[in-house]
Design a protein around this motif. Structure first.
Motif, PDB file in Angstrom:
ATOM      1  N   SER A   1       0.783  -1.249   0.163  1.00  0.00           N
ATOM      2  CA  SER A   1       0.104   0.043  -0.206  1.00  0.00           C
ATOM      3  C   SER A   1       0.920   1.222   0.201  1.00  0.00           C
ATOM      4  N   GLU A   2       0.220   2.416  -0.318  1.00  0.00           N
ATOM      5  CA  GLU A   2       0.836   3.686  -0.320  1.00  0.00           C
ATOM      6  C   GLU A   2       1.515   3.863   1.103  1.00  0.00           C
ATOM      7  N   GLN A   3       1.011   3.781   1.888  1.00  0.00           N
ATOM      8  CA  GLN A   3       1.127   4.002   3.418  1.00  0.00           C
ATOM      9  C   GLN A   3       2.366   2.885   3.693  1.00  0.00           C
ATOM     10  N   ALA A   4       2.346   1.853   3.346  1.00  0.00           N
ATOM     11  CA  ALA A   4       3.610   0.906   3.561  1.00  0.00           C
ATOM     12  C   ALA A   4       4.821   1.378   2.819  1.00  0.00           C
ATOM     13  N   LYS A   5       4.512   1.951   1.617  1.00  0.00           N
ATOM     14  CA  LYS A   5       5.629   2.183   0.768  1.00  0.00           C
ATOM     15  C   LYS A   5       6.312   3.449   1.348  1.00  0.00           C
ATOM     16  N   VAL A   6       5.464   4.259   2.000  1.00  0.00           N
ATOM     17  CA  VAL A   6       6.103   5.533   2.652  1.00  0.00           C
ATOM     18  C   VAL A   6       6.906   4.966   4.209  1.00  0.00           C
ATOM     19  N   ARG A   7       6.301   4.155   5.003  1.00  0.00           N
ATOM     20  CA  ARG A   7       6.992   3.584   5.964  1.00  0.00           C
ATOM     21  C   ARG A   7       8.390   2.833   5.383  1.00  0.00           C
ATOM     22  N   ASN A   8       8.138   2.190   4.592  1.00  0.00           N
ATOM     23  CA  ASN A   8       9.330   1.355   4.019  1.00  0.00           C
ATOM     24  C   ASN A   8      10.402   2.279   3.428  1.00  0.00           C
ATOM     25  N   ALA A   9      10.216   3.341   2.845  1.00  0.00           N
ATOM     26  CA  ALA A   9      11.109   4.336   2.589  1.00  0.00           C
ATOM     27  C   ALA A   9      11.711   5.061   3.574  1.00  0.00           C
ATOM     28  N   ALA A  10      10.915   5.397   4.602  1.00  0.00           N
ATOM     29  CA  ALA A  10      11.646   5.923   5.832  1.00  0.00           C
ATOM     30  C   ALA A  10      12.581   4.956   6.415  1.00  0.00           C
ATOM     31  N   ALA A  11      12.250   3.679   6.602  1.00  0.00           N
ATOM     32  CA  ALA A  11      12.953   2.577   7.280  1.00  0.00           C
ATOM     33  C   ALA A  11      14.356   2.513   6.530  1.00  0.00           C
ATOM     34  N   LEU A  12      14.110   2.456   5.265  1.00  0.00           N
ATOM     35  CA  LEU A  12      15.373   2.221   4.317  1.00  0.00           C
ATOM     36  C   LEU A  12      16.250   3.500   4.451  1.00  0.00           C
ATOM     37  N   ALA A  13      15.725   4.674   4.442  1.00  0.00           N
ATOM     38  CA  ALA A  13      16.734   5.893   4.748  1.00  0.00           C
ATOM     39  C   ALA A  13      17.342   5.822   6.005  1.00  0.00           C
ATOM     40  N   ALA A  14      16.780   5.218   7.135  1.00  0.00           N
ATOM     41  CA  ALA A  14      17.301   5.192   8.436  1.00  0.00           C
ATOM     42  C   ALA A  14      18.438   4.016   8.378  1.00  0.00           C
ATOM     43  N   LEU A  15      18.299   3.178   7.747  1.00  0.00           N
ATOM     44  CA  LEU A  15      19.151   1.999   7.659  1.00  0.00           C
ATOM     45  C   LEU A  15      20.305   2.332   6.853  1.00  0.00           C
ATOM     46  N   ARG A  16      20.303   2.887   5.775  1.00  0.00           N
ATOM     47  CA  ARG A  16      21.279   3.798   4.928  1.00  0.00           C
ATOM     48  C   ARG A  16      22.210   4.391   5.729  1.00  0.00           C
ATOM     49  N   LYS A  17      21.660   5.415   6.608  1.00  0.00           N
ATOM     50  CA  LYS A  17      22.355   6.393   7.435  1.00  0.00           C
ATOM     51  C   LYS A  17      23.130   5.553   8.578  1.00  0.00           C
ATOM     52  N   ALA A  18      22.427   4.315   9.037  1.00  0.00           N
ATOM     53  CA  ALA A  18      23.023   3.802  10.183  1.00  0.00           C
ATOM     54  C   ALA A  18      24.301   3.079  10.001  1.00  0.00           C
ATOM     55  N   ASP A  19      24.173   2.240   8.764  1.00  0.00           N
ATOM     56  CA  ASP A  19      24.947   1.115   8.472  1.00  0.00           C
ATOM     57  C   ASP A  19      25.312   1.254   6.878  1.00  0.00           C
ATOM     58  N   PRO A  20      26.698   1.370   6.729  1.00  0.00           N
ATOM     59  CA  PRO A  20      27.362   1.620   5.066  1.00  0.00           C
ATOM     60  C   PRO A  20      26.988   0.320   4.544  1.00  0.00           C
ATOM     61  N   VAL A  21      27.173  -0.927   5.365  1.00  0.00           N
ATOM     62  CA  VAL A  21      27.056  -2.267   4.823  1.00  0.00           C
ATOM     63  C   VAL A  21      25.736  -2.434   4.098  1.00  0.00           C
ATOM     64  N   LEU A  22      24.683  -2.154   4.980  1.00  0.00           N
ATOM     65  CA  LEU A  22      23.362  -2.282   4.667  1.00  0.00           C
ATOM     66  C   LEU A  22      23.120  -1.349   3.563  1.00  0.00           C
ATOM     67  N   ALA A  23      23.507  -0.142   3.438  1.00  0.00           N
ATOM     68  CA  ALA A  23      23.234   0.978   2.404  1.00  0.00           C
ATOM     69  C   ALA A  23      23.807   0.321   1.296  1.00  0.00           C
ATOM     70  N   GLY A  24      24.927  -0.335   0.956  1.00  0.00           N
ATOM     71  CA  GLY A  24      25.274  -0.947  -0.211  1.00  0.00           C
ATOM     72  C   GLY A  24      24.518  -2.159  -0.695  1.00  0.00           C
ATOM     73  N   LEU A  25      23.902  -2.949   0.228  1.00  0.00           N
ATOM     74  CA  LEU A  25      22.785  -4.067  -0.056  1.00  0.00           C
ATOM     75  C   LEU A  25      21.533  -3.504  -0.579  1.00  0.00           C
ATOM     76  N   ILE A  26      21.201  -2.228   0.063  1.00  0.00           N
ATOM     77  CA  ILE A  26      19.843  -1.528  -0.363  1.00  0.00           C
ATOM     78  C   ILE A  26      20.101  -1.063  -1.857  1.00  0.00           C
ATOM     79  N   ASP A  27      21.154  -0.292  -1.952  1.00  0.00           N
ATOM     80  CA  ASP A  27      21.277   0.310  -3.131  1.00  0.00           C
ATOM     81  C   ASP A  27      21.690  -0.693  -4.594  1.00  0.00           C
TER      82      ASP A  27
END
Length: 212
Positions: A2-28
């Motif tokens: 859902s759109e709401q889930a997409k917004v939550r997912n985007a916020a979570a991904l942004a937080a994980l990218r910032k918190a951990d460069p290894v995860l940032a690489g996996l996400i990207d």
């Protein structure tokens, strides 16, 4: 999603990218990855169905678990059994799907608790994570791994780690370039940076393992 889930997912991904460069690489590395896509390969599961999946899957790959789920469903008209149906079935008929005697006993005990109300899906939804784990692990044959999988899949809890999962430990070893298989304590320590989105981080690590 859902759109709401997409917004939550985007916020979570942004937080994980910032918190951990290894995860940032996996996400990207996989920008179109859908963390829920793997569930589409499984039958529709209610709370009890997720526990069937988790118990059958103990010490087994998802592929093998899926095969055994299919065999079990063939004995119940193409669907996973309800607690009442599982209790009414001959345990040997359940075993014939490829389950060990202990797993059948565990599923029957879980089914009994769903039937008599000791395990109530509505109540479990309201309980904090650790209380859900406590309720489930009262059943012989249900350990923390099984209960934590239930939290993540059935209750959609966002901060579950699964440190006892061997596949996750191997994925972390590979992703972080460790010279050893991390212990459960090391997994928990590494995952501290992922709060409060540890479930999503774990999902990406599992996905990275299957891509390689």
């Amino acid at each position: 999603m859902s759109e709401q889930a997409k917004v939550r997912n985007a916020a979570a991904l942004a937080a994980l990218r910032k918190a951990d460069p290894v995860l940032a690489g996996l996400i990207d590395a996989d920008p179109d990855y859908d963390p829920d896509a793997w569930l589409a390969q499984l039958p529709t599961m209610d709370a009890f169905g997720v526990l069937i999946f988790q118990v059958i899957g103990q010490q087994l790959s998802v592929a093998v678990t899926r095969t055994l789920l299919g065999r079990l469903m063939s004995r119940f008209g193409g669907r996973l059994p309800t607690p009442e149906q599982l209790l009414a079935a001959d345990p040997e008929e359940i075993r014939a799907a490829g389950l060990s005697r202990r797993k059948v006993q565990t599923l029957r005990e879980l089914a009994s608790r769903f039937v008599d109300g000791r395990l109530d899906p509505v109540e479990l939804e309201r309980l904090p994570d650790e209380e859900v784990v406590t309720r489930l692990t009262e059943v012989s044959g249900v350990g923390r791994w099984t209960a934590e999988g239930f939290l993540a899949i059935a209750l959609h809890r966002e901060d579950v780690v699964l440190p006892g999962d061997l596949a996750l430990r191997k994925a972390i070893q590979r992703a972080y370039g460790l010279d050893h298989l991390p212990s459960q304590a090391e997994v928990v320590a590494i995952a501290e940076a992922w709060r409060p989105y540890r479930s999503l981080a774990v999902n990406y690590l599992f996905a990275s393992a299957y891509r390689t």
